[in-house]
Write a protein that holds these residues in place. Structure first.
Motif, mmCIF file in Angstrom:
data_model
loop_
_atom_site.group_PDB
_atom_site.id
_atom_site.type_symbol
_atom_site.label_atom_id
_atom_site.label_comp_id
_atom_site.label_asym_id
_atom_site.label_seq_id
_atom_site.Cartn_x
_atom_site.Cartn_y
_atom_site.Cartn_z
ATOM 1 N N ALA A 30 -14.746 -0.181 -7.699
ATOM 2 C CA ALA A 30 -14.852 1.081 -8.432
ATOM 3 C C ALA A 30 -13.606 1.397 -9.264
ATOM 4 C CB ALA A 30 -15.102 2.223 -7.448
ATOM 5 N N GLY A 31 -12.535 0.638 -9.076
ATOM 6 C CA GLY A 31 -11.304 0.900 -9.815
ATOM 7 C C GLY A 31 -10.526 2.102 -9.311
ATOM 8 N N THR A 32 -10.812 2.534 -8.086
ATOM 9 C CA THR A 32 -10.127 3.709 -7.537
ATOM 10 C C THR A 32 -8.882 3.352 -6.748
ATOM 11 O OG1 THR A 32 -11.502 3.650 -5.555
ATOM 12 C CG2 THR A 32 -12.280 5.016 -7.386
ATOM 13 N N LEU A 33 -8.693 2.077 -6.453
ATOM 14 C CA LEU A 33 -7.566 1.615 -5.655
ATOM 15 C C LEU A 33 -7.073 0.306 -6.246
ATOM 16 C CD1 LEU A 33 -5.928 2.016 -3.006
ATOM 17 C CD2 LEU A 33 -7.746 0.781 -1.835
ATOM 18 N N ALA A 34 -5.762 0.144 -6.331
ATOM 19 C CA ALA A 34 -5.186 -1.086 -6.870
ATOM 20 C C ALA A 34 -4.026 -1.541 -6.000
ATOM 21 C CB ALA A 34 -4.701 -0.869 -8.300
ATOM 22 N N GLY A 38 4.776 -8.009 -7.488
ATOM 23 C CA GLY A 38 5.753 -8.840 -8.162
ATOM 24 C C GLY A 38 6.377 -9.633 -7.034
ATOM 25 N N ASP A 39 7.649 -9.372 -6.763
ATOM 26 C CA ASP A 39 8.301 -9.956 -5.604
ATOM 27 C C ASP A 39 7.813 -9.264 -4.334
ATOM 28 O OD1 ASP A 39 10.105 -11.621 -4.250
ATOM 29 O OD2 ASP A 39 11.635 -10.060 -4.257
ATOM 30 N N ARG A 40 7.495 -7.981 -4.436
ATOM 31 C CA ARG A 40 6.958 -7.174 -3.333
ATOM 32 C C ARG A 40 5.739 -6.421 -3.838
ATOM 33 N NH1 ARG A 40 9.645 -10.216 -0.511
ATOM 34 N NH2 ARG A 40 11.644 -9.668 0.338
ATOM 35 N N CYS A 41 4.896 -5.927 -2.919
ATOM 36 C CA CYS A 41 3.637 -5.276 -3.290
ATOM 37 C C CYS A 41 3.701 -3.757 -3.201
ATOM 38 C CB CYS A 41 2.515 -5.747 -2.373
ATOM 39 S SG CYS A 41 2.070 -7.458 -2.619
ATOM 40 N N ALA A 42 2.763 -3.146 -3.906
ATOM 41 C CA ALA A 42 2.561 -1.703 -3.847
ATOM 42 C C ALA A 42 1.070 -1.436 -4.014
ATOM 43 C CB ALA A 42 3.345 -0.996 -4.949
ATOM 44 N N ALA A 43 0.609 -0.336 -3.441
ATOM 45 C CA ALA A 43 -0.777 0.097 -3.616
ATOM 46 C C ALA A 43 -0.752 1.464 -4.270
ATOM 47 C CB ALA A 43 -1.504 0.156 -2.278
ATOM 48 N N TRP A 44 -1.714 1.698 -5.174
ATOM 49 C CA TRP A 44 -1.747 2.983 -5.865
ATOM 50 C C TRP A 44 -3.154 3.344 -6.276
ATOM 51 C CZ3 TRP A 44 -2.085 3.204 -11.519
ATOM 52 C CH2 TRP A 44 -2.149 1.959 -12.121
ATOM 53 N N GLU A 45 -3.328 4.611 -6.583
ATOM 54 C CA GLU A 45 -4.602 5.137 -7.063
ATOM 55 C C GLU A 45 -4.490 5.316 -8.577
ATOM 56 O OE1 GLU A 45 -4.596 8.781 -4.821
ATOM 57 O OE2 GLU A 45 -5.984 7.937 -3.352
ATOM 58 N N PRO A 46 -5.156 4.474 -9.371
ATOM 59 C CA PRO A 46 -5.052 4.592 -10.824
ATOM 60 C C PRO A 46 -5.462 5.962 -11.370
ATOM 61 C CG PRO A 46 -5.979 2.469 -10.252
ATOM 62 C CD PRO A 46 -5.911 3.273 -8.985
ATOM 63 N N ALA A 47 -6.443 6.611 -10.771
ATOM 64 C CA ALA A 47 -6.916 7.902 -11.295
ATOM 65 C C ALA A 47 -5.850 8.988 -11.208
ATOM 66 C CB ALA A 47 -8.169 8.345 -10.552
ATOM 67 N N THR A 48 -5.034 8.943 -10.159
ATOM 68 C CA THR A 48 -4.008 9.980 -9.967
ATOM 69 C C THR A 48 -2.603 9.490 -10.269
ATOM 70 O OG1 THR A 48 -3.649 9.437 -7.637
ATOM 71 C CG2 THR A 48 -5.388 11.040 -8.137
ATOM 72 N N ARG A 50 -0.864 8.083 -8.083
ATOM 73 C CA ARG A 50 -0.127 8.226 -6.824
ATOM 74 C C ARG A 50 0.096 6.869 -6.169
ATOM 75 N NH1 ARG A 50 -1.493 9.973 -1.075
ATOM 76 N NH2 ARG A 50 -3.621 9.398 -1.580
ATOM 77 N N THR A 51 1.358 6.571 -5.838
ATOM 78 C CA THR A 51 1.693 5.365 -5.095
ATOM 79 C C THR A 51 1.416 5.634 -3.621
ATOM 80 O OG1 THR A 51 3.391 4.733 -6.688
ATOM 81 C CG2 THR A 51 3.535 3.730 -4.506
ATOM 82 N N LEU A 52 0.600 4.784 -3.013
ATOM 83 C CA LEU A 52 0.253 4.952 -1.603
ATOM 84 C C LEU A 52 1.306 4.338 -0.694
ATOM 85 C CD1 LEU A 52 -3.525 4.095 -1.983
ATOM 86 C CD2 LEU A 52 -2.494 6.364 -1.796
ATOM 87 N N TRP A 53 1.831 3.194 -1.083
ATOM 88 C CA TRP A 53 2.924 2.550 -0.367
ATOM 89 C C TRP A 53 3.543 1.482 -1.256
ATOM 90 C CZ3 TRP A 53 2.065 -2.652 0.126
ATOM 91 C CH2 TRP A 53 0.745 -3.094 0.199
ATOM 92 N N GLN A 54 4.769 1.134 -0.914
ATOM 93 C CA GLN A 54 5.468 0.085 -1.653
ATOM 94 C C GLN A 54 6.375 -0.645 -0.686
ATOM 95 O OE1 GLN A 54 7.201 1.419 -5.287
ATOM 96 N NE2 GLN A 54 7.413 -0.651 -6.051
ATOM 97 N N GLN A 55 6.369 -1.967 -0.742
ATOM 98 C CA GLN A 55 7.206 -2.756 0.152
ATOM 99 C C GLN A 55 8.668 -2.629 -0.236
ATOM 100 O OE1 GLN A 55 5.158 -6.689 -0.131
ATOM 101 N NE2 GLN A 55 5.371 -6.587 2.098
ATOM 102 N N GLY A 56 9.515 -2.668 0.773
ATOM 103 C CA GLY A 56 10.956 -2.680 0.550
ATOM 104 C C GLY A 56 11.481 -4.096 0.443
#
Length: 111
Positions: A30-34, A38-48, A50-56
């Motif tokens: 649905a394109g609601t979550l991505a 790169g070297d580390r990952c992140a998850a975000w909601e394209p519609a808002t 908002r970054t849900l989490w990002q690796q350190g």
């Protein structure tokens, strides 16, 4: 990170900073979550945006293979020179490990 409409080039959404460049980008149907890496990952909601989490930097790298609903399937790159990986299923919204896979068990992935 910016997500653009292919047809018009218009900016649709902005997401987390990926300083090392993007090597993997997966979205749910649905394109609601991505999930972007790169070297580390992140998850975000394209519609808002908002970054849900990002690796350190101190975390083991995770390479997503598939994003199905809110579950991201992939492998964690383990420490050491052996190049070994551990298959994992994560909740893409929280990064919680849903299903660690025992060593030697293969997980089917599609591209």
């Amino acid at each position: 990170m910016g997500l653009h409409d292919r047809r018009t080039g218009a900016l649709i959404a902005t997401g987390p900073e990926v300083p090392d460049g993007v090597s993997v980008f997966r979205t749910d149907a649905a394109g609601t979550l991505a999930v972007v890496c790169g070297d580390r990952c992140a998850a975000w909601e394209p519609a808002t945006g908002r970054t849900l989490w990002q690796q350190g930097r101190d975390e083991l790298p995770f390479v997503p293979r598939e994003l199905v609903g809110t579950v991201v399937y992939g492998v964690r790159k383990d420490r050491g020179a052996s190049g070994s990986t551990t298959p994992l299923a994560l909740d893409a919204r929280t990064r919680q490990v849903l299903s660690p896979v025992p060593p030697g068990v293969m997980v089917a992935m599609t591209s």
